[in-house]
Design an enzyme around this catalytic site. Structure first.
Site: not given
Ligand SMILES: C[S@@+](CC[C@H](N)C(=O)[O-])C[C@H]1O[C@@H](n2cnc3c(N)ncnc32)[C@H](O)[C@@H]1O
Length: 342
Positions: A232-233, A251
């Site tokens: 979880d980032f 974004h």
């Molecule tokens: C808009 S997508 C972008 C994916 C990738 N970076 C791209 O540009 O194709 C956002 C990403 O953030 C991840 N994400 C959302 N919440 C997260 C969290 N709390 N911890 C880790 N990853 C997360 C989602 O699973 C998703 O893969």
């Protein structure tokens, strides 16, 4: 001297009516993508009757939907033969086109984006997305709870990213050796291109566990150079790497949430000279069109997110304890904003 007939610009009434009904272009595009129409034109033009037989649709209705798309150069109807042809845009709707956008079209027009968009007035009034009111949970929590919605998002996102990943990897001079973490890297398309272009680097794909299950890093050229790490980032990010990529991450979130993510990254950036690359649209000033301005409203309606201009990125980086560096354009619609350990 010959003169060409002057076509007057449409009246405000016609203009506004067209704007009001523009959602039907999105709906027709979604229908064409779901029916797989472009796949059935790969071997040459076909009539609406032939396409209807191949896709299990009604010929008359299919023709009318495609006729609308043809006004925007997605498909072209030969009025002499009644056959529909692929155009460059329609070709990208084929499932097996290089960098196919079919899954991306389905994702961008799927309920989690479509339904909140219909309630934009409520979002603007409240200053927050109505997503949670409709779906009972925030965007990414909803995708975790409803696996089919999660799959549509992950495949669509990977498809959308496919055409931008290599131009982004090419636009930055990565160090010859070291480790790159792709934070929220989805299925790993960007990390894959970075590692392919920089054979001295190793990589960590960091995302939520269900997303990582379908990563695309398992290539012979990359053997032994990558690992996946679920997490979880908002809480923590793999520490000690040289480069941290955040593509289309900031974004998705408001400033307070972005700062939580950036501070988790800053804590992980223990190596001197460690750099963070925020990769998103960097909005220009003024009225000129920019794909980021459309994406900005999408982020507002479904996620409480936003696109930003350069000063807004610099403000976030500084607040998170990073020194803003260069802003580098890429041959995609996204730019790279550097944050360095000061
Ligand atoms: C808009 S997508 C972008 C994916 C990738 N970076 C791209 O540009 O194709 C956002 C990403 O953030 C991840 N994400 C959302 N919440 C997260 C969290 N709390 N911890 C880790 N990853 C997360 C989602 O699973 C998703 O893969």
């Amino acid at each position: 001297m010959t003169t060409t007939p002057h076509s007057p610009s449409p009246s405000p009434a016609v203009q506004l009516t067209e704007h009001a009904l523009a959602y039907l272009h999105s709906a027709a595009l979604r229908a064409a993508a779901l029916l797989g129409v472009a796949d059935h034109l790969a071997d040459g033009p076909r009539t609406a009757e032939e396409l209807a037989a191949a896709t299990g649709a009604d010929a008359g209705h299919l023709r009318r939907a495609l006729r609308l798309l043809a006004t925007r150069e997605v498909f072209r109807e030969d009025t002499a033969t009644g056959a529909f042809h692929l155009t460059p845009a329609a070709d990208a709707l084929r499932s097996d086109a290089p960098s196919s956008l079919r899954d991306a079209v389905v994702m961008l027009t799927d309920d989690p984006f479509w339904r909140p968009a219909g309630r934009l007035a409520d979002t603007v009034r409240a200053g927050r997305t109505v997503f949670d009111d409709i779906f009972g949970a925030p965007y990414f929590a909803h995708l975790e709870r409803v696996p089919e919605a999660g799959t549509v998002f992950d495949t669509g996102m990977a498809g959308l990213a496919e055409s931008e990943n290599d131009p982004i990897a090419a636009a930055y001079e990565f160090p010859a050796t070291g480790t790159v973490v792709d934070v929220g890297g989805g299925r790993g398309g960007l990390l894959r291109q970075v590692l392919l272009r920089n054979p001295g680097l190793t990589g960590i794909l960091y995302d939520q566990e269900p997303v990582l299950r379908h990563h695309t890093l398992d290539l012979p050229d990359l053997t032994g150079r990558w690992q996946t790490a679920p997490g979880d980032f908002f809480t923590a990010v793999p520490p000690g790497a040289d480069i941290y990529l955040l593509k289309r991450i900031l974004h998705d979130w408001n400033d307070a949430d972005c700062l939580r993510i950036l501070r988790a990254c800053r804590t992980a950036m223990t190596r001197p000279g460690s750099r963070l690359l925020a990769i998103d649209a960097v909005l220009p000033q003024g009225n000129s069109p920019h794909p980021g301005k459309t994406m900005d409203v999408l982020m507002m309606t479904s996620l409480n997110g936003r696109e930003r201009d350069e000063p807004a990125f610099h403000h976030l980086l500084t607040e998170a304890g990073l020194k803003p560096g260069r802003t580098l354009p890429t041959e995609s619609t996204l730019s790279i904003v550097e944050g360095v350990v000061g």
